[in-house]
Design a protein around this motif. Structure first.
Motif, PDB file in Angstrom:
ATOM      1  N   SER A  52       1.797   2.642   1.387  1.00  0.00           N
ATOM      2  CA  SER A  52       1.083   2.963   0.155  1.00  0.00           C
ATOM      3  C   SER A  52       0.269   4.238   0.324  1.00  0.00           C
ATOM      4  O   SER A  52      -0.407   4.426   1.343  1.00  0.00           O
ATOM      5  N   SER A  53       0.317   5.099  -0.675  1.00  0.00           N
ATOM      6  CA  SER A  53      -0.486   6.330  -0.647  1.00  0.00           C
ATOM      7  C   SER A  53      -1.970   6.026  -0.775  1.00  0.00           C
ATOM      8  O   SER A  53      -2.818   6.869  -0.466  1.00  0.00           O
ATOM      9  N   GLU A  54      -2.280   4.800  -1.227  1.00  0.00           N
ATOM     10  CA  GLU A  54      -3.682   4.410  -1.398  1.00  0.00           C
ATOM     11  C   GLU A  54      -4.292   3.864  -0.105  1.00  0.00           C
ATOM     12  O   GLU A  54      -5.514   3.813   0.042  1.00  0.00           O
ATOM     13  N   ALA A  55      -3.434   3.436   0.841  1.00  0.00           N
ATOM     14  CA  ALA A  55      -3.939   2.881   2.102  1.00  0.00           C
ATOM     15  C   ALA A  55      -4.426   3.998   3.014  1.00  0.00           C
ATOM     16  O   ALA A  55      -3.890   5.106   3.013  1.00  0.00           O
ATOM     17  N   LYS A  56      -5.471   3.717   3.789  1.00  0.00           N
ATOM     18  CA  LYS A  56      -6.018   4.705   4.709  1.00  0.00           C
ATOM     19  C   LYS A  56      -5.097   4.875   5.912  1.00  0.00           C
ATOM     20  O   LYS A  56      -4.673   3.899   6.510  1.00  0.00           O
TER      21      LYS A  56
END
Length: 342
Positions: free
Chosen positions: A245-249
Protein backbone atom coordinates in the motif's frame (compact mmCIF):
# COMPACT_ATOMS: atom_id res chain seq x y z
CA UNK A 1 28.66 3.40 -4.60
CA UNK A 2 26.11 5.18 -2.45
CA UNK A 3 22.52 4.09 -1.84
CA UNK A 4 20.34 7.20 -1.85
CA UNK A 5 16.77 8.40 -2.26
CA UNK A 6 15.82 9.30 -5.81
CA UNK A 7 14.87 12.73 -4.43
CA UNK A 8 18.59 13.35 -3.85
CA UNK A 9 19.76 12.17 -7.28
CA UNK A 10 21.12 14.89 -9.55
CA UNK A 11 21.46 14.99 -13.36
CA UNK A 12 24.97 14.02 -14.45
CA UNK A 13 25.43 11.36 -11.78
CA UNK A 14 26.12 7.78 -12.88
CA UNK A 15 23.86 4.85 -12.07
CA UNK A 16 25.58 2.30 -9.84
CA UNK A 17 23.29 -0.69 -10.30
CA UNK A 18 21.28 -1.99 -13.27
CA UNK A 19 17.50 -1.50 -13.29
CA UNK A 20 15.33 -4.28 -14.77
CA UNK A 21 11.86 -4.13 -16.26
CA UNK A 22 9.11 -6.49 -15.14
CA UNK A 23 10.03 -9.17 -17.71
CA UNK A 24 13.73 -9.16 -16.79
CA UNK A 25 15.02 -7.02 -19.67
CA UNK A 26 17.43 -4.20 -18.84
CA UNK A 27 15.73 -0.85 -18.38
CA UNK A 28 18.88 1.13 -17.51
CA UNK A 29 22.39 -0.33 -17.26
CA UNK A 30 24.83 0.38 -14.45
CA UNK A 31 27.22 3.15 -15.49
CA UNK A 32 24.74 5.20 -17.53
CA UNK A 33 24.83 8.95 -16.89
CA UNK A 34 21.47 10.09 -15.60
CA UNK A 35 19.58 12.96 -17.27
CA UNK A 36 16.68 15.06 -16.01
CA UNK A 37 14.36 13.01 -18.23
CA UNK A 38 15.68 9.69 -16.89
CA UNK A 39 15.29 10.78 -13.26
CA UNK A 40 11.77 12.04 -13.96
CA UNK A 41 10.87 8.74 -15.67
CA UNK A 42 12.29 6.66 -12.80
CA UNK A 43 10.19 8.72 -10.38
CA UNK A 44 7.10 8.12 -12.50
CA UNK A 45 7.55 4.33 -12.65
CA UNK A 46 7.88 4.05 -8.89
CA UNK A 47 11.64 3.99 -8.22
CA UNK A 48 12.37 5.35 -4.72
CA UNK A 49 16.04 4.41 -4.08
CA UNK A 50 19.09 4.19 -6.36
CA UNK A 51 22.73 3.18 -6.24
CA UNK A 52 24.87 6.07 -7.50
CA UNK A 53 28.56 5.93 -8.38
CA UNK A 54 30.82 8.15 -6.27
CA UNK A 55 34.61 8.55 -6.80
CA UNK A 56 35.17 8.41 -3.05
CA UNK A 57 33.44 5.03 -2.86
CA UNK A 58 34.42 3.43 -6.18
CA UNK A 59 35.89 0.46 -4.36
CA UNK A 60 32.68 -0.25 -2.46
CA UNK A 61 30.82 -3.26 -3.84
CA UNK A 62 27.29 -4.22 -2.80
CA UNK A 63 28.28 -7.87 -2.20
CA UNK A 64 25.11 -9.27 -3.76
CA UNK A 65 24.48 -12.96 -3.18
CA UNK A 66 22.87 -13.34 -6.58
CA UNK A 67 24.57 -12.75 -9.92
CA UNK A 68 22.97 -10.39 -12.42
CA UNK A 69 22.33 -13.37 -14.73
CA UNK A 70 20.46 -15.24 -11.96
CA UNK A 71 18.34 -12.20 -11.14
CA UNK A 72 17.50 -11.56 -14.78
CA UNK A 73 16.56 -15.22 -15.31
CA UNK A 74 14.26 -15.30 -12.28
CA UNK A 75 12.48 -12.09 -13.28
CA UNK A 76 11.95 -13.41 -16.82
CA UNK A 77 10.59 -16.74 -15.59
CA UNK A 78 8.25 -15.14 -13.03
CA UNK A 79 6.94 -12.78 -15.70
CA UNK A 80 6.33 -15.76 -18.02
CA UNK A 81 4.51 -17.74 -15.30
CA UNK A 82 2.26 -14.88 -14.25
CA UNK A 83 1.45 -13.99 -17.86
CA UNK A 84 0.61 -17.64 -18.66
CA UNK A 85 -1.75 -17.87 -15.70
CA UNK A 86 -3.43 -14.57 -16.58
CA UNK A 87 -4.01 -15.77 -20.14
CA UNK A 88 -5.14 -19.26 -19.10
CA UNK A 89 -2.14 -21.05 -20.59
CA UNK A 90 -0.03 -23.84 -19.10
CA UNK A 91 3.20 -22.78 -17.40
CA UNK A 92 6.51 -24.56 -17.19
CA UNK A 93 7.61 -25.75 -13.74
CA UNK A 94 10.89 -27.06 -15.16
CA UNK A 95 12.03 -23.55 -16.13
CA UNK A 96 11.15 -22.27 -12.66
CA UNK A 97 13.08 -25.19 -11.18
CA UNK A 98 16.15 -24.24 -13.22
CA UNK A 99 15.94 -20.65 -11.98
CA UNK A 100 15.71 -21.89 -8.39
CA UNK A 101 18.76 -24.10 -8.90
CA UNK A 102 20.72 -21.08 -10.19
CA UNK A 103 19.66 -19.12 -7.11
CA UNK A 104 20.71 -21.92 -4.77
CA UNK A 105 24.11 -22.22 -6.49
CA UNK A 106 24.72 -18.52 -5.91
CA UNK A 107 23.48 -18.64 -2.31
CA UNK A 108 25.61 -21.68 -1.41
CA UNK A 109 28.68 -20.05 -2.99
CA UNK A 110 28.09 -16.78 -1.08
CA UNK A 111 26.60 -18.10 2.16
CA UNK A 112 29.01 -16.06 4.30
CA UNK A 113 27.51 -12.79 3.02
CA UNK A 114 24.66 -10.95 4.68
CA UNK A 115 21.44 -10.58 2.66
CA UNK A 116 20.68 -7.03 1.58
CA UNK A 117 17.55 -6.46 -0.48
CA UNK A 118 18.46 -3.33 -2.40
CA UNK A 119 17.56 -4.17 -6.00
CA UNK A 120 16.02 -1.16 -7.70
CA UNK A 121 12.27 -1.58 -7.92
CA UNK A 122 9.63 -0.22 -10.27
CA UNK A 123 5.86 -0.64 -10.33
CA UNK A 124 6.42 -3.06 -13.20
CA UNK A 125 8.93 -5.39 -11.54
CA UNK A 126 7.87 -5.04 -7.90
CA UNK A 127 5.96 -8.32 -7.46
CA UNK A 128 8.68 -10.35 -9.17
CA UNK A 129 11.49 -8.80 -7.12
CA UNK A 130 9.37 -9.43 -4.02
CA UNK A 131 9.12 -13.12 -4.92
CA UNK A 132 12.86 -13.32 -5.67
CA UNK A 133 13.80 -11.63 -2.39
CA UNK A 134 11.51 -13.87 -0.31
CA UNK A 135 13.08 -16.86 -2.06
CA UNK A 136 16.61 -15.57 -1.38
CA UNK A 137 15.99 -14.84 2.32
CA UNK A 138 14.19 -18.14 2.86
CA UNK A 139 16.99 -20.12 1.18
CA UNK A 140 19.70 -18.52 3.33
CA UNK A 141 17.69 -19.24 6.49
CA UNK A 142 17.20 -22.82 5.32
CA UNK A 143 20.96 -23.26 4.92
CA UNK A 144 21.50 -21.90 8.44
CA UNK A 145 18.93 -24.37 9.76
CA UNK A 146 20.82 -27.31 8.23
CA UNK A 147 18.44 -28.23 5.40
CA UNK A 148 19.70 -30.69 2.79
CA UNK A 149 19.60 -29.79 -0.91
CA UNK A 150 16.20 -31.40 -1.57
CA UNK A 151 14.68 -29.50 1.35
CA UNK A 152 16.33 -26.27 0.19
CA UNK A 153 14.89 -26.68 -3.30
CA UNK A 154 11.38 -27.38 -1.95
CA UNK A 155 11.64 -24.35 0.33
CA UNK A 156 13.00 -22.11 -2.43
CA UNK A 157 10.31 -23.21 -4.92
CA UNK A 158 7.58 -22.59 -2.37
CA UNK A 159 9.07 -19.18 -1.49
CA UNK A 160 9.40 -18.07 -5.12
CA UNK A 161 5.80 -19.10 -5.87
CA UNK A 162 4.23 -18.17 -2.51
CA UNK A 163 2.04 -15.42 -4.02
CA UNK A 164 1.16 -17.21 -7.25
CA UNK A 165 -2.50 -17.22 -6.17
CA UNK A 166 -2.60 -13.46 -6.79
CA UNK A 167 -2.00 -13.93 -10.50
CA UNK A 168 -5.18 -13.56 -12.53
CA UNK A 169 -7.13 -12.71 -9.38
CA UNK A 170 -9.85 -10.07 -9.61
CA UNK A 171 -11.05 -9.84 -6.00
CA UNK A 172 -10.17 -11.42 -2.68
CA UNK A 173 -12.82 -12.00 0.00
CA UNK A 174 -10.85 -12.50 3.20
CA UNK A 175 -13.86 -13.87 5.10
CA UNK A 176 -14.18 -16.66 2.53
CA UNK A 177 -11.00 -18.77 2.87
CA UNK A 178 -11.16 -20.38 -0.56
CA UNK A 179 -11.15 -16.99 -2.31
CA UNK A 180 -7.96 -15.96 -0.49
CA UNK A 181 -4.81 -15.86 -2.63
CA UNK A 182 -3.17 -18.42 -0.34
CA UNK A 183 -5.85 -21.01 -1.14
CA UNK A 184 -5.84 -20.14 -4.82
CA UNK A 185 -2.06 -20.56 -4.86
CA UNK A 186 -2.37 -23.93 -3.14
CA UNK A 187 -4.84 -25.14 -5.77
CA UNK A 188 -2.61 -23.96 -8.64
CA UNK A 189 0.51 -25.66 -7.25
CA UNK A 190 -1.29 -28.80 -6.09
CA UNK A 191 -2.42 -29.41 -9.65
CA UNK A 192 1.21 -29.62 -10.79
CA UNK A 193 1.97 -33.27 -10.10
CA UNK A 194 5.68 -32.79 -10.72
CA UNK A 195 5.85 -30.47 -7.69
CA UNK A 196 6.04 -31.64 -4.08
CA UNK A 197 2.82 -31.06 -2.15
CA UNK A 198 4.94 -29.23 0.46
CA UNK A 199 5.57 -26.49 -2.12
CA UNK A 200 1.81 -25.99 -2.42
CA UNK A 201 1.51 -25.87 1.37
CA UNK A 202 3.95 -22.95 1.51
CA UNK A 203 1.54 -20.94 -0.63
CA UNK A 204 -1.37 -22.08 1.54
CA UNK A 205 0.20 -21.38 4.93
CA UNK A 206 2.47 -18.34 4.55
CA UNK A 207 -0.16 -16.02 6.09
CA UNK A 208 -0.86 -18.28 9.07
CA UNK A 209 0.30 -17.04 12.49
CA UNK A 210 1.78 -18.85 15.47
CA UNK A 211 -1.05 -17.52 17.68
CA UNK A 212 -3.78 -18.87 15.38
CA UNK A 213 -4.98 -15.46 14.14
CA UNK A 214 -3.75 -15.97 10.59
CA UNK A 215 -5.48 -16.96 7.36
CA UNK A 216 -6.89 -18.93 5.68
CA UNK A 217 -7.33 -21.69 8.30
CA UNK A 218 -6.20 -20.19 11.60
CA UNK A 219 -3.49 -22.80 12.20
CA UNK A 220 -1.35 -22.57 15.35
CA UNK A 221 2.24 -23.38 16.34
CA UNK A 222 3.53 -26.69 15.00
CA UNK A 223 0.49 -27.18 12.77
CA UNK A 224 2.19 -24.68 10.45
CA UNK A 225 4.91 -26.32 8.34
CA UNK A 226 8.41 -24.96 9.00
CA UNK A 227 8.84 -24.03 5.33
CA UNK A 228 5.80 -21.76 5.65
CA UNK A 229 7.13 -20.27 8.92
CA UNK A 230 10.38 -19.36 7.16
CA UNK A 231 8.61 -17.86 4.13
CA UNK A 232 6.26 -15.95 6.45
CA UNK A 233 9.22 -14.22 8.11
CA UNK A 234 10.87 -13.40 4.77
CA UNK A 235 7.56 -12.15 3.34
CA UNK A 236 6.87 -10.01 6.43
CA UNK A 237 10.28 -8.35 6.28
CA UNK A 238 10.00 -7.69 2.55
CA UNK A 239 6.57 -6.09 2.98
CA UNK A 240 7.80 -3.91 5.85
CA UNK A 241 10.65 -2.43 3.81
CA UNK A 242 8.62 -2.38 0.56
CA UNK A 243 4.92 -2.12 1.52
CA UNK A 244 2.18 -2.95 -0.98
CA UNK A 245 0.00 0.00 0.00
CA UNK A 246 1.22 3.50 -0.84
CA UNK A 247 -0.33 4.59 2.46
CA UNK A 248 1.79 2.21 4.58
CA UNK A 249 5.05 3.51 6.03
CA UNK A 250 8.18 2.14 4.39
CA UNK A 251 10.49 1.01 7.18
CA UNK A 252 14.27 1.03 7.01
CA UNK A 253 15.90 -2.41 7.43
CA UNK A 254 16.88 -1.88 11.08
CA UNK A 255 13.38 -0.57 11.86
CA UNK A 256 11.79 -3.60 10.18
CA UNK A 257 13.98 -5.98 12.20
CA UNK A 258 12.92 -4.26 15.43
CA UNK A 259 9.26 -4.45 14.40
CA UNK A 260 9.57 -8.17 13.64
CA UNK A 261 11.00 -8.90 17.08
CA UNK A 262 7.70 -7.67 18.56
CA UNK A 263 5.95 -10.38 16.50
CA UNK A 264 7.91 -13.26 18.10
CA UNK A 265 5.64 -16.16 19.12
CA UNK A 266 2.59 -14.12 18.05
CA UNK A 267 2.83 -13.86 14.30
CA UNK A 268 6.31 -15.31 13.71
CA UNK A 269 8.21 -18.32 15.00
CA UNK A 270 11.02 -17.51 17.47
CA UNK A 271 13.56 -19.97 16.02
CA UNK A 272 12.97 -18.64 12.50
CA UNK A 273 13.37 -15.05 13.74
CA UNK A 274 16.65 -16.00 15.40
CA UNK A 275 17.99 -17.33 12.09
CA UNK A 276 16.58 -14.35 10.18
CA UNK A 277 18.47 -11.87 12.38
CA UNK A 278 21.72 -13.75 11.72
CA UNK A 279 21.54 -13.43 7.93
CA UNK A 280 19.91 -10.09 7.07
CA UNK A 281 21.84 -6.85 6.51
CA UNK A 282 20.50 -4.24 8.94
CA UNK A 283 22.59 -1.47 7.37
CA UNK A 284 23.04 -2.24 3.65
CA UNK A 285 26.34 -1.31 2.02
CA UNK A 286 26.18 2.20 0.57
CA UNK A 287 23.80 3.49 3.27
CA UNK A 288 24.56 6.88 4.81
CA UNK A 289 24.55 6.95 8.62
CA UNK A 290 25.18 9.34 11.51
CA UNK A 291 27.27 7.99 14.38
CA UNK A 292 27.07 8.68 18.10
CA UNK A 293 30.25 10.75 17.56
CA UNK A 294 28.07 13.04 15.35
CA UNK A 295 30.22 12.11 12.34
CA UNK A 296 28.46 11.00 9.16
CA UNK A 297 29.66 8.28 6.82
CA UNK A 298 28.80 5.46 4.43
CA UNK A 299 28.54 1.75 5.25
CA UNK A 300 31.34 0.05 3.28
CA UNK A 301 31.67 -3.34 4.98
CA UNK A 302 29.78 -5.83 7.15
CA UNK A 303 30.37 -8.70 9.56
CA UNK A 304 28.44 -11.97 9.44
CA UNK A 305 27.07 -12.51 12.95
CA UNK A 306 27.37 -8.79 13.82
CA UNK A 307 24.97 -7.10 11.38
CA UNK A 308 24.55 -4.08 13.66
CA UNK A 309 28.32 -3.34 13.72
CA UNK A 310 29.37 -2.54 10.13
CA UNK A 311 32.44 -0.73 8.80
CA UNK A 312 31.84 3.01 8.20
CA UNK A 313 33.89 5.26 5.89
CA UNK A 314 33.96 8.90 7.00
CA UNK A 315 35.01 11.59 4.52
CA UNK A 316 35.76 15.09 5.77
CA UNK A 317 37.36 18.21 4.35
CA UNK A 318 37.36 19.96 0.97
CA UNK A 319 37.57 18.37 -2.47
CA UNK A 320 41.29 19.09 -2.79
CA UNK A 321 42.14 17.85 0.69
CA UNK A 322 39.89 15.03 1.83
CA UNK A 323 40.49 13.33 5.16
CA UNK A 324 39.25 9.74 4.82
CA UNK A 325 39.06 7.24 7.66
CA UNK A 326 37.22 4.01 8.36
CA UNK A 327 35.68 2.91 11.64
CA UNK A 328 35.01 -0.77 12.21
CA UNK A 329 32.19 -0.74 14.75
CA UNK A 330 33.00 -4.34 15.66
CA UNK A 331 36.23 -2.95 17.10
CA UNK A 332 35.05 0.53 18.14
CA UNK A 333 32.63 -0.80 20.75
CA UNK A 334 31.78 2.61 22.25
CA UNK A 335 30.60 4.06 18.92
CA UNK A 336 27.04 3.43 17.71
CA UNK A 337 24.90 4.20 14.67
CA UNK A 338 22.56 6.96 15.79
CA UNK A 339 20.51 7.37 12.63
CA UNK A 340 20.21 6.32 8.99
CA UNK A 341 20.30 9.33 6.65
CA UNK A 342 17.90 8.90 3.73
Amino acid sequence: MKYISIDNVEPGQFLGKTIYSGNGTILLSAGVQLTVYMISTLNRIGVTMLYIQDPLFDDVETSDMLSEATKQGILQEMSNVYESIRSGKKWNTQSIGSSVESLLRDVISNKELLVQLTDIRTKDNNEYIHAMNVCLLSSVMGINMGFNYLQLKELAMGALLHDIGKSGMTKEYKHLPKTHHTWRGFEKLKSKRELSLLIAHVALQHHERIDGLGVPRGLTGNKIHRYAKIVSAADTYERLIHPISSEAKMLLPHEACEEMMTMSEKQLDYEVLFQFNRVVSIYPIGTAVRLSTKETGIVVGQHRGLPGRPVIRIVQGEASNFDIKELDLAQETTVFIEAVLT
